[in-house]
Design an enzyme around this catalytic site. Structure first.
Site, mmCIF file in Angstrom:
data_model
loop_
_atom_site.group_PDB
_atom_site.id
_atom_site.type_symbol
_atom_site.label_atom_id
_atom_site.label_comp_id
_atom_site.label_asym_id
_atom_site.label_seq_id
_atom_site.Cartn_x
_atom_site.Cartn_y
_atom_site.Cartn_z
ATOM 1 N N ARG A 64 13.109 -3.474 -8.310
ATOM 2 C CA ARG A 64 11.662 -3.608 -8.496
ATOM 3 C C ARG A 64 11.420 -3.523 -9.991
ATOM 4 N NH1 ARG A 64 8.880 -1.484 -4.089
ATOM 5 N NH2 ARG A 64 7.123 -2.544 -5.041
ATOM 6 N N LYS A 112 3.352 6.177 4.210
ATOM 7 C CA LYS A 112 2.519 4.992 3.958
ATOM 8 C C LYS A 112 2.020 4.384 5.268
ATOM 9 C CE LYS A 112 5.769 3.854 0.234
ATOM 10 N NZ LYS A 112 6.721 2.846 -0.265
ATOM 11 N N PRO A 152 0.833 -1.213 0.000
ATOM 12 C CA PRO A 152 0.000 0.000 0.000
ATOM 13 C C PRO A 152 0.860 1.254 0.000
ATOM 14 C CG PRO A 152 -0.168 -1.129 2.114
ATOM 15 C CD PRO A 152 0.662 -2.002 1.229
ATOM 16 N N GLU A 153 0.523 2.177 -0.860
ATOM 17 C CA GLU A 153 1.243 3.442 -0.939
ATOM 18 C C GLU A 153 0.326 4.542 -0.376
ATOM 19 O OE1 GLU A 153 3.080 3.999 -4.801
ATOM 20 O OE2 GLU A 153 3.232 1.853 -5.118
#
Ligand SMILES: [Zn+2]
Length: 279
Positions: free
Chosen positions: A269, A59, A2-3
């Site tokens: 990533r 976050k 979750p950002e």
């Protein structure tokens, strides 16, 4: 993971359900999510405290806890990949009990639960000094009006790292992770691997504008849905935000039709980008 928009959604949903309520005696099934505090001290710190505020920072969800005679403390919840904060007004099912890491009864019989299937999330209970240190270690909020293009330009201009890495560096800028970094760089037409310090001032301003537009759109559509993500009331995220690059490697660019490329070379990533739109 979750950002900013996803945690913002959780906090917004949860705030009216918990603020003003007092916590009863909490229980923890697993304490490996705690950092810098023992389980007995953590549980004692929550017991009887009133939730005075619930806010988001980066976050993370930040509960301000007040208790008569004590200085306020902050319960910081970093939900990580698989964590959720939920309020139940009924008994938990077996499955819900199994993954409930922290359970705190509320004064009206409901229950505040931190659920985390893989326990990648982190919980902190901080006093004023501890919270000041935590807050100072994180960069400015991208939606804070005080962050203007010049200030954003100084953040980028001071780093020779790839611009995508700088966007995602929580010490430099709060709340942006892989999804929104990919999307903002595509929207601004910037090569994610370009050294941040080599971007022109016009590119700084464009990137900040696009980042804010996308974060606001994501907040308005209650965050992006992904596995294990729940909004603060337990529903799956309501995926309405159209993604242009994230998760679309190998598919055609929605703007120019070029096949989207992907690399893990920038930050380990997956970075998805359009060779033509982002040079
Ligand atoms: Zn393109």
């Amino acid at each position: 993971m979750p950002e900013l928009p996803e945690v913002d959604t959780i906090v917004r949903d949860l705030r009216p359900l918990v603020v003003g309520h007092r916590l009863g005696r909490p229980t923890m099934r697993h304490h490996d999510v705690l950092r810098g505090i023992t389980k007995p001290r953590f549980l004692a710190g929550l017991d009887g405290a009133r939730i005075a505020r619930l806010d988001r920072r980066a976050k993370h969800a930040v509960f301000t806890l007040a208790r008569h005679g004590d200085a306020p403390r902050r319960l910081v919840v970093q939900p990580g990949m698989t964590g959720s904060l939920l309020v139940y007004d009924r008994a938990l099912t077996d499955d819900e009990r199994r993954y409930a890491v922290l359970r705190a009864p509320l004064d009206d019989g409901r229950e505040l639960v931190y659920r985390d299937v893989r326990r990648i999330g982190r919980l902190y209970l901080l006093d004023e000094d501890g919270y000041a240190r935590y807050d100072a270690a994180i960069g400015p909020e991208p939606l804070d009006p005080a962050l203007d293009a010049a200030a954003f330009g100084r953040i980028l201009g001071g780093s020779r790292q790839a611009v995508k890495k700088v966007l995602m560096d929580q010490r430099k800028l709060a709340g942006v992770g892989n999804i929104y970094a990919n999307e903002a760089l595509f929207a601004a037409g910037i090569d994610p691997s370009k050294p941040a310090s080599r971007l022109a001032p016009a590119a700084h301003a464009r990137l900040l504008d696009e980042l804010r537009r996308i974060l606001r759109a994501a907040i308005a559509s209650q965050g992006t849905t992904f596995r294990d993500y729940r909004t603060g009331t337990g529903e799956r995220g309501n995926f309405q935000l159209e993604l242009f690059v994230y998760g679309r490697e190998g598919e055609p660019c929605k703007v120019c039709g070029t096949r989207l490329g992907a690399t893990h070379d920038i930050d380990a990533r997956v970075t998805v980008f359009c060779h033509r739109c982002q040079r």
